[in-house]
Design a protein around this motif. Structure first.
Motif, short mmCIF file in Angstrom:
data_model
loop_
_atom_site.label_atom_id
_atom_site.label_comp_id
_atom_site.label_asym_id
_atom_site.label_seq_id
_atom_site.Cartn_x
_atom_site.Cartn_y
_atom_site.Cartn_z
N GLU A 68 0.84 -1.21 0.00
CA GLU A 68 0.00 0.00 0.00
C GLU A 68 0.87 1.25 0.00
OE1 GLU A 68 -3.14 0.18 2.88
OE2 GLU A 68 -3.55 -1.98 2.72
N TYR A 69 1.98 1.21 0.74
CA TYR A 69 2.89 2.35 0.77
C TYR A 69 3.47 2.61 -0.62
CZ TYR A 69 6.92 5.25 1.98
OH TYR A 69 7.85 6.27 2.05
N ILE A 70 3.86 1.56 -1.31
CA ILE A 70 4.40 1.72 -2.66
C ILE A 70 3.34 2.28 -3.60
CG2 ILE A 70 5.25 0.43 -4.67
CD1 ILE A 70 6.71 -1.42 -2.67
N GLU A 71 2.12 1.80 -3.48
CA GLU A 71 1.04 2.30 -4.34
C GLU A 71 0.75 3.77 -4.05
OE1 GLU A 71 -1.45 2.46 -7.38
OE2 GLU A 71 -0.18 0.72 -6.88
N TRP A 72 0.70 4.12 -2.77
CA TRP A 72 0.49 5.53 -2.39
C TRP A 72 1.62 6.41 -2.93
CZ3 TRP A 72 3.61 8.16 1.41
CH2 TRP A 72 3.16 9.43 1.75
N SER A 73 2.86 5.94 -2.87
CA SER A 73 4.00 6.69 -3.40
C SER A 73 3.85 6.92 -4.90
CB SER A 73 5.31 5.95 -3.10
OG SER A 73 5.52 5.83 -1.71
N LYS A 74 3.37 5.91 -5.61
CA LYS A 74 3.13 6.07 -7.04
C LYS A 74 2.09 7.16 -7.30
CE LYS A 74 4.15 1.29 -8.41
NZ LYS A 74 3.58 0.03 -8.96
N GLU A 75 1.06 7.18 -6.49
CA GLU A 75 -0.04 8.14 -6.72
C GLU A 75 0.45 9.57 -6.55
OE1 GLU A 75 -3.47 7.26 -4.39
OE2 GLU A 75 -3.60 5.18 -5.08
N TRP A 76 1.13 9.85 -5.42
CA TRP A 76 1.48 11.26 -5.21
C TRP A 76 2.63 11.70 -6.12
CZ3 TRP A 76 6.19 12.98 -3.59
CH2 TRP A 76 7.00 12.14 -2.84
N THR A 77 3.55 10.79 -6.47
CA THR A 77 4.64 11.19 -7.37
C THR A 77 4.14 11.40 -8.79
OG1 THR A 77 5.32 8.88 -7.67
CG2 THR A 77 6.48 10.15 -6.00
N HIS A 78 3.11 10.69 -9.20
CA HIS A 78 2.50 10.96 -10.51
C HIS A 78 1.89 12.35 -10.54
CE1 HIS A 78 3.16 6.79 -11.65
NE2 HIS A 78 2.61 7.02 -12.82
N GLU A 79 1.30 12.77 -9.42
CA GLU A 79 0.76 14.13 -9.36
C GLU A 79 1.87 15.17 -9.43
OE1 GLU A 79 -2.45 15.23 -9.51
OE2 GLU A 79 -2.74 13.13 -10.00
N VAL A 80 3.00 14.90 -8.76
CA VAL A 80 4.15 15.80 -8.87
C VAL A 80 4.59 15.92 -10.32
CG1 VAL A 80 6.56 16.15 -8.24
CG2 VAL A 80 4.93 15.39 -6.50
N TYR A 81 4.64 14.80 -11.02
CA TYR A 81 5.04 14.81 -12.43
C TYR A 81 4.10 15.70 -13.25
CZ TYR A 81 6.20 13.17 -17.12
OH TYR A 81 6.57 13.11 -18.44
N ARG A 82 2.82 15.54 -13.05
CA ARG A 82 1.83 16.32 -13.80
C ARG A 82 1.98 17.82 -13.53
NH1 ARG A 82 -2.89 18.55 -12.76
NH2 ARG A 82 -3.00 17.70 -10.64
N LEU A 83 2.30 18.17 -12.30
CA LEU A 83 2.40 19.58 -11.92
C LEU A 83 3.72 20.22 -12.34
CD1 LEU A 83 0.91 19.52 -8.29
CD2 LEU A 83 -0.21 20.24 -10.39
N THR A 84 4.69 19.42 -12.75
CA THR A 84 6.03 19.94 -13.04
C THR A 84 6.12 20.49 -14.46
OG1 THR A 84 7.00 18.33 -11.51
CG2 THR A 84 8.49 19.34 -13.12
N VAL A 85 6.76 21.64 -14.60
CA VAL A 85 6.98 22.23 -15.93
C VAL A 85 7.97 21.35 -16.71
CG1 VAL A 85 6.51 24.57 -15.09
CG2 VAL A 85 8.87 23.72 -15.14
N ASP A 86 8.06 21.59 -18.02
CA ASP A 86 8.80 20.68 -18.89
C ASP A 86 10.30 20.60 -18.57
OD1 ASP A 86 6.48 20.02 -20.18
OD2 ASP A 86 6.76 21.43 -21.82
N ASP A 87 10.88 21.69 -18.07
CA ASP A 87 12.31 21.65 -17.73
C ASP A 87 12.53 21.57 -16.22
OD1 ASP A 87 11.51 24.20 -17.08
OD2 ASP A 87 13.21 25.21 -18.02
N GLY A 88 11.49 21.13 -15.49
CA GLY A 88 11.54 21.11 -14.04
C GLY A 88 12.15 19.84 -13.47
N ALA A 89 12.25 19.81 -12.14
CA ALA A 89 12.92 18.71 -11.45
C ALA A 89 12.16 18.31 -10.19
CB ALA A 89 14.35 19.10 -11.08
N PHE A 90 12.47 17.11 -9.73
CA PHE A 90 11.87 16.54 -8.52
C PHE A 90 12.98 15.85 -7.73
CE2 PHE A 90 9.32 12.55 -7.11
CZ PHE A 90 9.17 13.04 -5.83
N TRP A 91 13.19 16.30 -6.49
CA TRP A 91 14.16 15.69 -5.57
C TRP A 91 13.39 15.01 -4.45
CZ3 TRP A 91 19.72 15.97 -5.21
CH2 TRP A 91 20.33 16.57 -6.32
N TRP A 92 13.64 13.71 -4.31
CA TRP A 92 12.86 12.87 -3.40
C TRP A 92 13.81 12.23 -2.40
CZ3 TRP A 92 9.68 8.16 -5.67
CH2 TRP A 92 8.90 7.58 -4.66
N ASN A 93 13.66 12.59 -1.12
CA ASN A 93 14.49 12.00 -0.06
C ASN A 93 13.86 10.70 0.42
OD1 ASN A 93 14.64 12.35 3.38
ND2 ASN A 93 16.46 11.89 2.20
#
Length: 287
Positions: free
Chosen positions: A62-87
């Motif tokens: 469930e944790y892995i599935e939840w991580s997929k859900e919120w990181t997909h939203e981060v991807y959608r919100l990110t501009v084309d030359d943007g970045a995502f740093w995940w600790n």
């Protein structure tokens, strides 16, 4: 304009100041309401699913599935030359491993392109008896476009060059601004305790040092850009973003931590105002 758009959609934040909104909301629900291509950089550290006081552990699947859900939203919100740093830290996998790095389980859980893993070595931590004492965590550095993305190397060069005057064909070999930092960052943790507490320490139990986030913000965004932290915690991302001329917003589901972050930002802004007043007074005295 983008921050105003966020406010129009999500309503009044728990805390707001110029160029900064913090919402006491579940990040997944909130991000789903926002439009595409809004954010230049996301920096965050979600719960590790290990039973800290601020999380309710989920079954690993469930944790892995939840991580997929919120990181997909981060991807959608990110501009084309943007970045995502995940600790990410470590988790026990029943019957398989005691301290399995979460990147092993999650690195390809979203549509981003992985540039590299960065190791944050902090030098102090829990002393183990039946294993080596853990002294690092990982960051996964993702971009949306592997060909074109923001990376300001000159802003984060390490001036500690071993041979600064080394030459090749009569010319100085090294960059005068310093060397490219490696993918292992030697940055101390935010410590607590009588007589050894870090200056930036708050009551939050898992606080980032500003130096870690500062390197990311300077390297992977530009002044005026929008930075997001879906798990705001003690507000380190917000303070660093404001310090370096970025706009910032984020979410924190725990109201107590929202209060900590808000106070921390206000304390920072008070310092800025006090410093500005001192400079103005010095200028008047010397005019």
């Amino acid at each position: 304009m983008q921050l105003e758009l966020i406010r129009n959609i999500l309503g009044t934040p728990f805390y707001e100041t110029d160029n900064c909104y913090i919402y006491n909301l579940d990040c997944l629900m909130a991000m789903r309401k926002l439009p595409d291509r809004l954010v230049n950089l996301t920096v965050t550290s979600p719960p590790y699913n290990i039973g800290k006081e601020y999380e309710t552990p989920l079954p690993l699947e469930e944790y892995i599935e939840w991580s997929k859900e919120w990181t997909h939203e981060v991807y959608r919100l990110t501009v084309d030359d943007g970045a995502f740093w995940w600790n990410l830290g470590y988790v026990e996998v029943k019957g398989k491993g005691k301290a399995v790095p979460l990147p092993y389980l999650l690195w390809n859980s979203n549509p981003f392109y992985l540039i590299q893993e960065v190791v944050w070595h902090y030098g102090a931590g829990v002393a183990a008896k039946k294993m080596l004492s853990p002294r690092n965590e990982k960051f996964l550095w993702y971009v949306k476009n592997p060909i074109k993305y923001t990376f300001n190397l000159d802003k984060i060069r390490d001036p500690n060059v071993k041979y600064p005057n080394q030459k090749k064909n009569g010319k100085i070999k090294v960059n005068p601004l310093g060397k490219n930092p490696s993918d292992v960052w030697e940055i101390p943790k935010v410590t607590s305790g009588n007589g050894r507490s870090s200056k930036e320490r708050t009551p939050h139990p898992a606080q980032f040092p500003e130096a870690v986030i500062e390197r990311i913000v300077k390297a992977c965004s530009n002044p005026g850009d929008i930075v997001m932290d879906p798990f705001m915690g003690s507000g380190t991302t917000a303070v660093v973003a404001l310090k370096h001329g970025r706009k910032v917003f984020g979410f924190e589901i725990n109201e107590k931590y929202c209060e900590i972050a808000a106070k921390r930002i206000e304390d920072f802004l008070d310092e800025v105002r006090h410093s500005s007043a001192q400079v103005s007074l010095f200028t008047l005295i010397n005019d």
